[in-house]
Design an enzyme around this catalytic site. Structure first.
Site, PDB file in Angstrom:
ATOM      1  N   GLY A  88       0.816  -1.203   0.000  1.00  0.00           N
ATOM      2  CA  GLY A  88       0.000   0.000   0.000  1.00  0.00           C
ATOM      3  C   GLY A  88       0.845   1.245   0.000  1.00  0.00           C
ATOM      4  N   GLY A 106       0.437   5.538   1.474  1.00  0.00           N
ATOM      5  CA  GLY A 106      -0.356   6.597   2.089  1.00  0.00           C
ATOM      6  C   GLY A 106       0.390   7.906   2.045  1.00  0.00           C
ATOM      7  N   GLY A 107      -0.081   8.882   2.813  1.00  0.00           N
ATOM      8  CA  GLY A 107       0.541  10.196   2.828  1.00  0.00           C
ATOM      9  C   GLY A 107       1.978  10.148   3.340  1.00  0.00           C
ATOM     10  N   ASP A 148      -7.397  12.390  11.284  1.00  0.00           N
ATOM     11  CA  ASP A 148      -7.386  11.854   9.913  1.00  0.00           C
ATOM     12  C   ASP A 148      -8.061  10.489   9.876  1.00  0.00           C
ATOM     13  OD1 ASP A 148      -4.919  11.047   7.352  1.00  0.00           O
ATOM     14  OD2 ASP A 148      -6.876  12.024   7.191  1.00  0.00           O
TER      15      ASP A 148
END
Length: 814
Positions: free
Chosen positions: A505, A507-508, A623
């Site tokens: 994966g 993400g940020g 978040d």
């Protein structure tokens, strides 16, 4: 010819008799009985003028006895609200209601009195009112000398009073049925105790089984102030000569409060569309409502189950019994030196105040310094501050014992409990140690961060790269952050040198890789990307926060690694990836059945409650989104990614930032637009996730042929049109109970309301999700409820996209 005529007449007569038999036996045109009249209750009834209520004879299902009662005329099944002769039933079908000596009386076939009013007049008139009140008055007068409302049965109707009238000596209380088919006086009563601070009690015989919080000036402890709702308008009147509770129904709704034969006091309103009684709340609501469950000086907390603890300064009287969850023995003091030995008080926040009957409590509205007054009396165990209805404050003090105390979701009061000086010293020492450890930890970690920053600055200036910093050099920091430091070579080997095949994966923060340590443990490794909007501050934030958090619904951070320009976070591996991997895929979504979705919703809520209230730190995630909900091998949810999280002081309610971080579609309005965030910001994000889980749709990626609202707007539109179940994911089909699904949608909409003050706390959310009897308020319009201006091309592009996220890392708050 004459025989034919006779036969015709006989046929007509038989037809007439047959026709008569088809009509109900009970009939009476009026709502009034006057002097000289009587009502054969075996064949006749009284009906109120607007056809709301009926007075007549009824026989409970399965019973051979008959009773004179009042019930709703147009509600099936028959709902009886008052009975005249509950303990003296009619044993045959012959009885009449008439007048005797100016009283209204119920007589049997031999003229014996089965029931009688307690007041008489010269020219009596009995009338059944549209409120369900049977009244007795003098002809030509509208003043009642007697009314059934003064002698309640098991039901409190709008306009009735529950409580004391010292002038008349009336004690209006509810008494349950003996059983579901026996209306005689049952075991349970619901009454107002005015001996001390007023409080409502449910008793079984002489034993108290439930106690509502005491009235302390403006409200009942542990409950919200009495206010009008969409269902009813409540009132509590407390004066020298009278104390009572009453209410009025709103908008002609049919509302009743009733005490059943099992000892549960419930509020109902009639759903005319569904033709059923809807239960809005019940008392007791959970096991912590059982009177005295935790014994003297115990305090109850309810989450999934009841849990008893001792108050500050106390310990279990019988530890062995407490280990077996038998708490009735209560608690005793650890140190009994509480009389002029330097003792003081500890505050217990947000509780239902202790039993406040006369011998346990003292109320004084003239004492200015409540603490000093209690401290000067060695018998005083605790004190509280009472708001006065006239303004200002009074003092409440407790003696002998503190019993039946529980933490409450909202609207609790502070209780100040007397403790020995040794307890206060212990607290001070713990506080000093905690502060010292925190300071040392912060300074140590600051040194670490400064070293990293200086090294990077040197590289930016073209200087030589600083020598590699090894794990050994960070070993001194390990105790402060309570987190292992991993060797970079080990992580490289575990992830097959960060191979693409191991990437699971992104993400940020950067890409995430699956790995396997030499011991066989599977891990997930977050690697800070060079172009990431997040950096060392987010890294430090996540390590510092999550190292101090332990909860089954939070992802576990195993450790970290800093090596030259590499910054890595090492997590426990989640084999089922993140929630969005299943939820927004047309095929995989069917693997999430209704039970599993409910478990995931409640699991996320518990994790969030831990962050907001139960952890050592009070944390706002900032978040929260479906991609940050990871799933373990049993599909249990775990909240992840604490890089944006912020600690919050206990006395803080809201703060502002110039750097808004998070994901559009999940951010609350006050945060996205103005930079204000609070615990209620996370509640908004949770509400979005809940609605996405039940619908299987993305909030930002949602489109509808009839409007351009997002998922929140669409959900509220369906709710407002009473079509909420249309929101449910088609993949669920008939797996869910409609009432359960509607409750989930209602909770989700309450969480995403525009005004943060109107959103519930996560404690309330869990209670609303897990309690079928808890009454839920009607949600208001959600935040970001507006039609979007989207072109056809944008719509097609968005619908074909698999992304649900636009992560904001820097946005100036206005």
């Amino acid at each position: 010819m004459s025989k034919l005529i006779c036969r015709c007449k006989l046929s007509a007569f038989l037809f007439f008799l047959t026709t008569i038999a088809l009509f109900p036996r009970k009939s009476f045109a009026s709502d009034i009985i006057k002097a000289g009249e009587s009502l054969n209750v075996s064949t006749q009834i009284l009906v109120s003028s607007r056809q709301n209520f009926v007075l007549g004879m009824f026989s409970p299902q399965g019973s051979k006895f008959q009773y004179l009662g009042i019930w709703y005329k147009n509600i099936i099944p028959q709902t009886v609200v008052w009975v005249a002769n509950r303990d003296n039933p009619i044993v045959n079908s012959s009885a009449r209601l008439t007048f005797k000596d100016g009283n209204i009386v119920l007589l049997n076939e031999t003229g014996g009195v089965l029931w009688s009013s307690t007041s008489s007049v010269k020219e009596p008139v009995a009338q059944l009112l549209d409120t369900g009140n049977l009244v007795l008055r003098d002809s030509g007068s509208e003043n009642y000398v007697w009314q059934s409302f003064d002698y309640p049965f098991d039901t409190l109707l709008p306009g009735m009073k529950l409580g004391w009238d010292s002038k008349t000596g009336l004690n209006r209380k509810l008494t349950s049925w003996k059983s579901s088919n026996d209306p005689s006086s049952g075991d349970f009563t619901y009454s107002l105790d005015v001996n001390g601070l007023p409080q409502f009690l449910i008793r079984k015989g002489s034993i108290t089984t439930f106690r509502g919080g005491p009235w302390y000036g403006t409200r009942f402890s542990g409950t919200a102030p009495l206010r009008d709702t969409a269902i009813y308008s409540p009132k509590f009147d407390y004066r020298a000569d009278e104390a009572f509770f009453s209410y009025d129904a709103v908008n002609n709704l049919i509302v009743r409060l009733a005490l059943n034969s099992a000892g549960s006091f419930q509020q109902f309103y009639w759903d005319d569309g569904g033709k059923f009684w809807y239960s809005m709340y019940a008392m007791p609501g959970d096991r912590c409502d059982d009177y005295g469950l935790c014994g003297d000086f115990g305090i109850c907390t309810f989450s999934l189950t009841a849990q008893c603890d001792c108050m500050a300064g106390f310990e279990p009287k019988s530890p062995e019994s407490w280990e077996r969850f038998m708490w009735s023995d209560g608690c005793v003091r650890r140190d009994i030196r509480i009389c002029r030995n330097g003792e003081g008080f500890k505050r217990i926040r947000s509780v239902k105040l202790p039993d406040s009957s006369g011998h346990l409590v003292n109320v004084n509205t003239s004492i200015q310094d409540c603490k000093a007054a209690c401290l000067n009396n060695c018998s005083c165990l605790a004190y509280g501050i009472m708001e006065l209805s006239t303004g200002g404050y009074g003092c409440v003090t407790w003696f002998q014992k503190l019993v039946d105390v529980r933490f409450v979701l909202q609207n609790g009061q502070d209780l100040y409990v007397r403790v020995a000086a040794s307890e206060l010293d212990s607290t001070k020492k713990k506080l000093i140690v905690a502060i010292s450890v925190s300071v040392v930890s912060f300074l140590g970690f600051s040194v670490l961060v400064i070293c990293i920053v200086l090294r990077r600055r040197k590289k930016a200036r073209g200087n030589e790269i600083a020598p590699e910093i090894t794990a050994g050099e960070f070993q001194s920091q390990e105790n402060e952050v309570e987190m292992p430091i991993y060797d970079f070579t080990m992580i490289e080997t575990a992830t097959n040198y960060f191979s693409f095949a191991n990437k699971i994966g992104e993400g940020g923060f950067g890409p995430v890789y699956k790995g396997k340590l030499p011991c066989g443990q599977e891990i997930a490794v977050k690697r800070l990307a060079e172009g990431s909007g997040q950096g060392q501050s987010e890294f430090k934030n996540e390590v510092l926060l999550i190292s101090q958090l332990q909860h089954r619904n939070l992802v576990k951070l195993l450790g970290f690694c800093i090596h030259q320009e590499e910054t890595l976070l090492v997590y426990e591996y989640m084999p089922n990836k993140s929630l969005d991997y299943f939820l927004f895929d047309n095929k995989r979504r069917s693997l999430l059945d209704w039970k599993k979705r409910l478990d995931i919703i409640i699991g996320i809520a518990r994790g969030l409650l831990y962050l907001h209230r139960d952890s050592r730190l009070r944390i706002i995630h900032r978040d929260l989104k479906v991609s940050n909900i990871l799933l373990d091998d049993e599909m249990n949810p775990k909240i992840s990614d604490f890089g944006m999280a912020r600690m919050f002081a206990e006395d803080e309610t809201m703060t502002k930032t110039k750097r808004v971080v998070g994901t559009y579609g999940y951010m609350s309005p006050e945060y996205a637009l103005d930079g204000y965030f609070s615990l209620k910001s996370d509640v908004f994000s949770f509400g979005v996730i809940l609605l996405e889980i039940v619908s299987g749709k993305k909030n930002r990626g949602f489109f509808h042929s009839e409007h351009q609202l997002n998922l929140l707007g669409h959900a509220w539109k369906l709710w407002d049109e009473e079509n909420a179940l249309e929101l449910m994911d088609a993949a669920l089909k008939d797996q869910f109970q409609p009432s359960e699904a509607v409750r989930c949608i209602q909770v989700g909409l309450l969480c995403v309301q525009q005004n943060p003050d109107e959103r519930p706390t996560m404690w309330s959310v869990i209670s609303m999700l897990e309690s079928e009897n808890m009454w839920l308020s009607h949600p208001k319009q959600p935040g970001f409820y507006m039609e979007r201006m989207i072109s056809k091309a944008d719509r097609l592009s968005a619908e074909s996209s698999t992304s649900n996220e636009v992560t904001v890392t820097s946005l100036g708050g206005r």
